[in-house]
Design a protein around this motif. Sequence first.
Motif, short mmCIF file in Angstrom:
data_model
loop_
_atom_site.label_atom_id
_atom_site.label_comp_id
_atom_site.label_asym_id
_atom_site.label_seq_id
_atom_site.Cartn_x
_atom_site.Cartn_y
_atom_site.Cartn_z
N VAL A 133 -3.76 -8.19 44.52
CA VAL A 133 -2.57 -7.34 44.48
C VAL A 133 -1.35 -8.22 44.28
CG1 VAL A 133 -1.11 -5.71 45.75
CG2 VAL A 133 -3.61 -5.65 46.05
N THR A 134 -0.59 -7.93 43.23
CA THR A 134 0.67 -8.64 43.02
C THR A 134 1.64 -8.23 44.13
OG1 THR A 134 1.57 -6.89 41.64
CG2 THR A 134 0.41 -8.69 40.51
N MET A 135 2.52 -9.10 44.51
CA MET A 135 3.52 -8.79 45.53
C MET A 135 4.83 -8.45 44.83
SD MET A 135 2.68 -11.27 48.75
CE MET A 135 2.36 -12.84 47.95
N ASP A 136 4.92 -7.21 44.30
CA ASP A 136 6.09 -6.79 43.54
C ASP A 136 7.29 -6.48 44.44
OD1 ASP A 136 4.53 -6.98 41.27
OD2 ASP A 136 4.10 -4.82 41.19
N ARG A 137 7.02 -5.85 45.59
CA ARG A 137 8.12 -5.47 46.49
C ARG A 137 7.63 -5.61 47.92
NH1 ARG A 137 10.15 -0.34 48.59
NH2 ARG A 137 8.52 0.73 47.45
#
Length: 146
Positions: A133-137
Amino acid sequence: MRPMTKEEIVDLIQDHRWTTLCTVTPDGEPYAIEFSYFLMDGCVCGMIHPEEKTSENLKHQPRVCLKMCRAGKYNNSYEAASVFGLSRYESNPELIAKAWDLLENRFLRPAGTYVEAKRRCLSGEIKSPLFMVTMDRLTGVTSKSE
């Protein structure tokens, strides 16, 4: 209660080892599972079965929320962080091999604990369970004073 600083959120994410993964079913119902995680290449990662309900939800909607929380014995102190990002199952052999080693180290398992699982994934005998999971926010709250 106050908002956590980005540094506090990152510290919690790096220190914690357990998260709740929140997804949405194709029918729009919320669905959540818990899993142990590690960090790799700027992503929160774990090993999640690639052919069960969570994976079906992600095919429909790959955006997810991860929730990490900890509280004092009587809830007199707490920290809670959320990671919002885009998820994926990874099939790159180099990342898969690296992930099994990171998982082993993160949870202080004896060397070679996951050698058979790694072999099965890399040979194609089983689908890779490497979930990223990318850490976008990032968001978070805490009971601690500044």
